[in-house]
Design a protein around this motif. Structure first.
Motif: not given
Ligand SMILES: [Zn+2]
Length: 105
Positions: A40-47
């Motif tokens: 879940s987190l790798k894709g949300a690298a912007l946040f």
């Protein structure tokens, strides 16, 4: 009794150090399962931070930061590098003391 460390994504306890990934996000160091981090987190690298604080990449970053922190003492490079480098090393240390040390290998 040992304090349980719960994953910030699925809220289940993290049982082993190998499962743990600590990530700097929203001005706080947060514990996650390795699988939760990868799903879940790798894709949300912007946040969130785009790499975990612990594990091999984190150790490598901390080592590089440690070397960088000393460089300005011997060269003309700006001392700001020492401050940034020290912060990264302290964050790595904090991750170890706050989370990793409490989990079995
Ligand atoms: Zn989880």
């Amino acid at each position: 009794m040992k304090k349980e460390i719960n994953c910030e994504s699925c809220l289940m306890p993290i049982k082993a150090r190998e499962e743990l990934r600590t990530v700097w996000a929203f001005f706080k160091l947060r514990p996650y399962h390795r699988s939760c981090y990868e799903n879940s987190l790798k894709g949300a690298a912007l946040f969130v931070g785009n790499q975990p604080v612990n594990g091999f990449p984190g150790n490598f970053t901390a080592l590089a930061a440690f070397v960088l922190a000393w460089t300005p003492l011997f060269t003309d490079i700006t001392p700001a590098l020492s401050i940034v480098g020290s912060l990264i090393v302290l964050l790595r240390l904090y991750s170890f003391l706050r989370f990793e040390k409490q989990l079995p290998q």
